[in-house]
Every structure is written in structure tokens, then in C-alpha cells.
Design a protein around this motif. Structure first.
Motif, short mmCIF file in Angstrom:
data_model
loop_
_atom_site.label_atom_id
_atom_site.label_comp_id
_atom_site.label_asym_id
_atom_site.label_seq_id
_atom_site.Cartn_x
_atom_site.Cartn_y
_atom_site.Cartn_z
N SER A 255 49.61 55.21 33.22
CA SER A 255 49.77 56.56 33.79
C SER A 255 48.68 57.44 33.19
O SER A 255 48.38 57.35 32.00
N LEU A 256 48.08 58.27 34.03
CA LEU A 256 46.98 59.13 33.61
C LEU A 256 47.26 60.57 34.05
O LEU A 256 48.04 60.80 34.98
N TYR A 257 46.60 61.51 33.39
CA TYR A 257 46.80 62.92 33.77
C TYR A 257 45.57 63.73 33.38
O TYR A 257 44.77 63.33 32.52
N VAL A 258 45.43 64.89 34.01
CA VAL A 258 44.47 65.91 33.58
C VAL A 258 45.20 67.25 33.62
O VAL A 258 46.05 67.49 34.47
N ASP B 273 41.04 69.16 37.83
CA ASP B 273 41.79 69.01 39.08
C ASP B 273 41.84 67.56 39.52
O ASP B 273 41.54 66.63 38.75
N LEU B 274 42.22 67.34 40.78
CA LEU B 274 42.41 66.00 41.31
C LEU B 274 41.15 65.15 41.24
O LEU B 274 41.21 63.94 40.98
N LYS B 275 40.01 65.76 41.48
CA LYS B 275 38.76 65.00 41.41
C LYS B 275 38.51 64.50 39.99
O LYS B 275 38.01 63.39 39.78
N ASP B 276 38.85 65.32 39.02
CA ASP B 276 38.72 64.89 37.63
C ASP B 276 39.68 63.75 37.33
O ASP B 276 39.34 62.83 36.56
N LEU B 277 40.87 63.80 37.92
CA LEU B 277 41.83 62.71 37.74
C LEU B 277 41.29 61.42 38.34
O LEU B 277 41.43 60.34 37.74
N ALA B 278 40.66 61.52 39.51
CA ALA B 278 40.06 60.34 40.14
C ALA B 278 38.96 59.75 39.24
O ALA B 278 38.86 58.53 39.09
N ARG B 279 38.15 60.62 38.67
CA ARG B 279 37.09 60.13 37.78
C ARG B 279 37.66 59.50 36.51
O ARG B 279 37.11 58.53 35.98
N LYS B 280 38.75 60.05 36.01
CA LYS B 280 39.39 59.47 34.83
C LYS B 280 39.93 58.08 35.16
O LYS B 280 39.83 57.15 34.34
N PHE B 281 40.50 57.93 36.35
CA PHE B 281 40.97 56.62 36.81
C PHE B 281 39.80 55.64 36.88
O PHE B 281 39.90 54.49 36.42
N LEU C 74 37.57 59.02 45.05
CA LEU C 74 37.65 57.60 44.71
C LEU C 74 36.64 56.79 45.52
O LEU C 74 35.97 55.90 45.00
N GLN C 75 36.53 57.11 46.80
CA GLN C 75 35.59 56.39 47.66
C GLN C 75 34.15 56.61 47.21
O GLN C 75 33.33 55.69 47.23
N SER C 76 33.85 57.82 46.77
CA SER C 76 32.49 58.11 46.30
C SER C 76 32.16 57.34 45.03
O SER C 76 30.98 57.14 44.70
N LEU C 77 33.21 56.90 44.31
CA LEU C 77 33.03 56.14 43.08
C LEU C 77 33.03 54.63 43.33
O LEU C 77 33.01 53.84 42.39
N GLY C 78 33.10 54.25 44.59
CA GLY C 78 32.99 52.84 44.94
C GLY C 78 34.31 52.12 45.16
O GLY C 78 34.33 50.88 45.23
#
Length: 501
Positions: free
Chosen positions: A339-342, A347-355, A395-399
Motif C-alpha cells: 500500500s502506498l500514499y502521498v 497529488d494522484l500523479k505523484d502517487l502514480a510516480r511513487k508506484f 501510469l501510461q506515460s511511465l510505460g
């Protein structure tokens, strides 16, 4: 001294358990004097002080050293910390040979090891054992270590301090029921013996020169060898030292559950209003045994992660916190592996990058993203995009290949309650305790109630109180709700007539 400190000092039982609220001076006023008494009463002894982790050693031991100073024992003169003792110190025969990194030595040849609960110490040979922050110490580690309390029976066997045990803690909170092992000493306590000790002490205090004073003192010593003390105290017992304003400020930033356990020192009870009553660390949780903090881990450290299989995720969206529940289907069962959080302002984009940072270069780059209609309706304050669109696009932009799994069923809280109960009872869900720390706390802390119509509701009031730690509120549980709704919705349909308590 406050009442809790005075009681422990006066009774001084062979086994002493002190469960006291925050601010009651447990370390400085209970542990410190207790250690000092043993170190001075048994020259040449070696004991142990168990703490949750060496990372909190300085924080905990500062209170102990402050106590030593208050009693006139100076660092470098009467005791030494973490280095080879000065030449004028007597050298105890069971002192470390070389490594004094976690050892406190005294001028009279006594000392104690500082023991981290993250390592085994059953090979030690201790004359006494003190345990700080008991609720953060695993029961199994205590049981292993207490076997080392065997010491020098031929030297100290006649003293009541020898083989003595002290445990201090505040009361476990409702979601920490797996950490309440020290409460088992309550039914083993000997209140009548403790009362006798206090009565004799009172007699001696009135007249220390009475003819039978020495006989009474010896009687107290013998009683202490058989005594088991279980002492409780609330923060209010120390109000004269803390002040009313301090307590008001502390309470203002705490949840009701925290106030009940950490301030009033009331024993936590699961009760009938838990939203996830069957969730249990013991039954559904498992541990990997990481040697790194969560922020330093990645998928390579996760022995429960199948790197060639897709990941299933669900999120909860909020201005103060955005969080993610991460799982994999293994043999038809859901294993919640992370489980991850920011926190805001991220925001959500930062959460996606953390994932992505966590699972970077993982062989399988496929994600099943589960969400309901609310994810298509809500927008963040800084973006015109819907929640799910913002998260998916990043997420898509990160591959990542993101397969959106929107479910249209509008689950009531009664449906969610029943679904969780069914899945947990069937053994369909397990979770990584170490990687899902806040998810675990969130779920165990979540309560429910019935509204005016009698419908079951989840108590989400904590989400509206910014002074509370939002990681402990219902956000993580909401994300987990979405994950199981997306994966197991048919369970509710197939078992519509099943009665689940």
C-alpha cells in the motif's frame, strides 16, 4: 513522583507491569529508578533493557539518563554509554569483550545491554530485564529473551532484585490488539501480596526505629520475591505536572480511540461496531522479515511479489491524502502485497510516480485498475481531468499498460460489510503486514453505525478532521473496498441469501 511512579517504587515486585497513559513519566520515573536500584544493589550484575528498535535508542534512553542524573549519577563519572568503560570503573566479569556499542556500564562493575526487539538475544545471560514500549515489542521476542534471565544465582540469588522483570507501555489501541500480550500478566498478578508490601511500608514510614523494623524490612524483601504487580494509570494522574492546558492540547489532536487508550488508559475492546470485525493480523497477515524501512524497499525485496504476473490496484482520492492498495491474484485468492500514499500538496500523479518507482523495471508492466463511478465524477482541485483519467494517464506515460476495470454496481455499506466478512471467512484474502502498515491500521480502526433509517454506514468522520493523522483514518480501507469490489463482486450476488454477522 506521581501515583504510578510511587506505587512501582514502593511495591517493587519481582515481576512489575506498568500500563500507563502518555505523559505519566514511564521511562524517567519508572524504568530509570528501577534500573538504578538493580545496578547499585547487585554490583557486578548485567541486565538488559529491551526497546523496539535501535533507531529509538537515544529517544528512550534519554529519559533513563535524566533519571540517573537526578539521583546524582554523572555520565562519564558513575556510568558510561556505548564505549569502553573508563579505567577507574570496575570491570564486570560478564561485560562485553570488545563491542560496547549498545552497553551501559557502571562504576561498580554492573551494567546492562540495550536490546533491540528486531534481533534475537536468547544467548545472553541476564540478571534482570526491563522492557520499554511493551506494545511495540513482539510477544515471541519477549518470550525468547526472558529465557536469558538466569544470571548469577550463586551471587545474587538471595536478592529480590535478581531475575526481576519490568514491563512498561501505554495501552494498545483498538487496532493493536495483536500487541496486547503483556495484559496477560493481569490475571497472574498478586494484589494481596502487593497490598501487604504497602501496608508494611506504611508502618515503617511511621516509625523507622521501631524494634522490629529490620524484621519488617526482611519480610518486605521476601514478599517482593513472590509478588507480581500489574499497575495502571491515566495521563490525568500526572495532571499536576503536565498542566491542564497541555492535556487539552494533546486531546485536541487525537481521535476518540487514542484518547481512550493513550490518555485515559482504557483497555481497547473490539466491540460490535467494527466495520471489518473478522480482519486479523494473526489469521490473515504474514511477514516477509524486511531489513529495510518501507521507503527503501522495492519489488526486488518482496518475496510475495510474482514479478511476471499483473498487478491489481485501487485508489482513494482526497485533498489531504491519496492512497493505493496493491494486490495480486494467486490461485484465485487476493494477496494484498503493498500500500502506498502521498500527502498534500502531492497529488494522484505523484502517487502514480511513487508506484512506478517501487515497481520500476518489473518484468510485467500490466496493471488492472479497479474503480467505481465516483472516480469518473470527481476532479482534483488543480486539474480538469477526472480522478481515474489523471491517474491512468500518468501510469501510461511511465510505460505501464493500464487496463481499467470500472464496476457499475453501487455497493451499499451493508454489501461491503458482508463481502469482507465472506472473503475473510473463506480465507480469500491475505496481506503483507510490513508493507501494508497504514492499511492495516486503517481497517482495524474503522467503525460503523446505523443511520436513522437503520441502514449500516461506515464512520468516516475522521476524514473531516485535519488535525488527525489522515493515514489512520478510513482512506486506505476505502481503497481496499474498491479492490475487492472489483475482483469479487460476484460473491455478493452468488451469496445474496447468506447471513453474515
Amino acid at each position: 513522583m506521581n501515583p504510578a511512579q510511587l506505587y512501582n517504587k514502593a511495591v517493587d515486585a519481582r515481576i512489575s507491569v506498568n500500563v500507563c497513559g502518555r505523559g505519566t513519566g514511564k521511562t524517567e520515573g519508572i524504568t530509570g529508578p528501577w534500573l538504578l536500584d538493580r545496578l547499585t544493589a547487585m554490583p557486578g550484575c548485567v541486565g538488559g533493557l529491551m526497546i523496539p528498535d535501535y533507531k529509538v535508542e537515544e529517544k528512550i534512553l534519554s529519559g533513563v539518563y535524566l533519571c540517573f542524573e537526578q539521583f546524582g549519577f554523572k555520565r562519564g563519572v558513575h556510568y558510561n554509554v556505548g564505549t569502553t568503560p573508563p579505567a577507574h570503573f570496575k570491570r564486570g566479569r560478564r561485560f562485553p569483550e570488545k563491542d560496547f556499542a549498545h552497553f551501559v556500564s557502571f562504576y561498580n562493575g554492573s551494567g546492562f545491554y540495550i536490546l533491540s526487539a528486531r534481533a534475537k538475544h536468547n544467548g545472553s545471560n541476564l540478571d534482570f530485564l526491563a522492557v520499554e514500549e511493551g506494545k511495540l515489542i513482539p510477544e515471541q521476542r519477549f518470550r525468547e529473551t526472558v529465557l536469558a534471565v538466569r544470571g548469577n544465582e550463586d551471587v545474587f540469588g538471595k536478592l529480590y532484585q535478581h531475575k526481576s522483570i519490568l514491563i512498561v507501555s501505554d495501552m494498545p489501541r483498538p487496532w493493536e490488539k495483536e500487541h496486547d500480550w503483556f495484559l496477560q500478566f493481569r490475571p497472574k498478578s498478586t494484589p494481596n501480596i502487593c497490598k501487604q508490601i504497602l501496608q508494611i511500608q506504611a508502618i515503617l514510614q511511621q516509625d523507622e526505629r521501631r524494634a522490629d523494623a529490620e524484621e519488617l524490612r526482611n519480610m518486605v524483601k521476601e514478599l517482593r520475591k513472590r509478588a507480581v504487580s500489574f499497575n495502571t494509570a491515566s495521563t490525568l494522574d500526572n495532571i499536576h505536572a503536565l498542566g491542564l492546558n497541555y492535556i487539552r492540547t494533546m486531546i485536541a489532536s487525537m481521535s476518540k480511540a487514542d484518547i481512550a487508550t493513550s490518555v485515559l488508559n482504557l483497555e481497547a475492546r473490539q466491540g460490535g461496531n467494527a466495520f471489518y470485525p473478522l480482519w486479523s493480523e494473526k489469521k490473515h497477515g504474514y511477514r516477509i522479515g524486511y531489513h529495510l524501512p518501507h521507503d527503501d524497499r522495492n519489488w526486488l525485496t518482496d518475496k510475495d511479489y510474482f514479478a511476471t504476473e499483473p498487478i491489481h490496484i485501487a485508489a482513494d482520492y482526497n485533498q489531504s491524502i491519496n492512497c493505493l492498495t496493491i494486490g495480486q491474484l494467486q490461485l484465485g485468492n487476493l494477496k494484498i502485497i503493498n500500500s502506498l500514499y502521498v500527502l498534500a500538496p502531492l497529488d494522484l500523479k505523484d502517487l502514480a510516480r511513487k508506484f512506478d518507482d517501487y515497481y520500476k523495471n518489473s518484468p510485467c508492466r500490466i496493471v488492472y485498475y479497479h474503480f467505481d463511478r465516483t472516480a469518473r465524477q470527481g476532479r482534483s482541485a488543480i486539474s480538469a481531468m477526472r480522478f481515474h483519467e489523471s491517474f491512468t494517464q500518468e501510469l501510461q506515460s511511465l510505460g505501464w499498460t493500464v487496463i481499467e476495470q470500472m464496476f457499475y454496481n453501487q455497493f451499499t455499506y451493508q454489501d461491503k460489510y458482508r463481502l469482507w466478512a465472506l472473503l475473510l471467512r473463506m480465507g480469500k484474502i491475505s496481506f503483507n503486514i510490513e508493507n501494508c502498515h497504514y492499511l492495516n491500521l486503517s481497517i482495524q480502526n474503522t467503525r460503523c453505525y446505523q443511520d436513522e433509517s437503520g441502514a449500516l454506514k461506515k464512520d468516516k468522520s475522521g476524514e473531516k478532521k485535519p488535525q488527525l493523522d489522515q493515514r489512520l483514518q478510513t482512506h486506505f480501507g476505502e481503497a481496499a473496498d474498491s479492490l475487492i469490489e472489483g475482483l469479487f463482486a460476484e460473491v455478493i450476488t452468488d451469496t445474496a441469501t447468506t447471513d453474515v454477522p
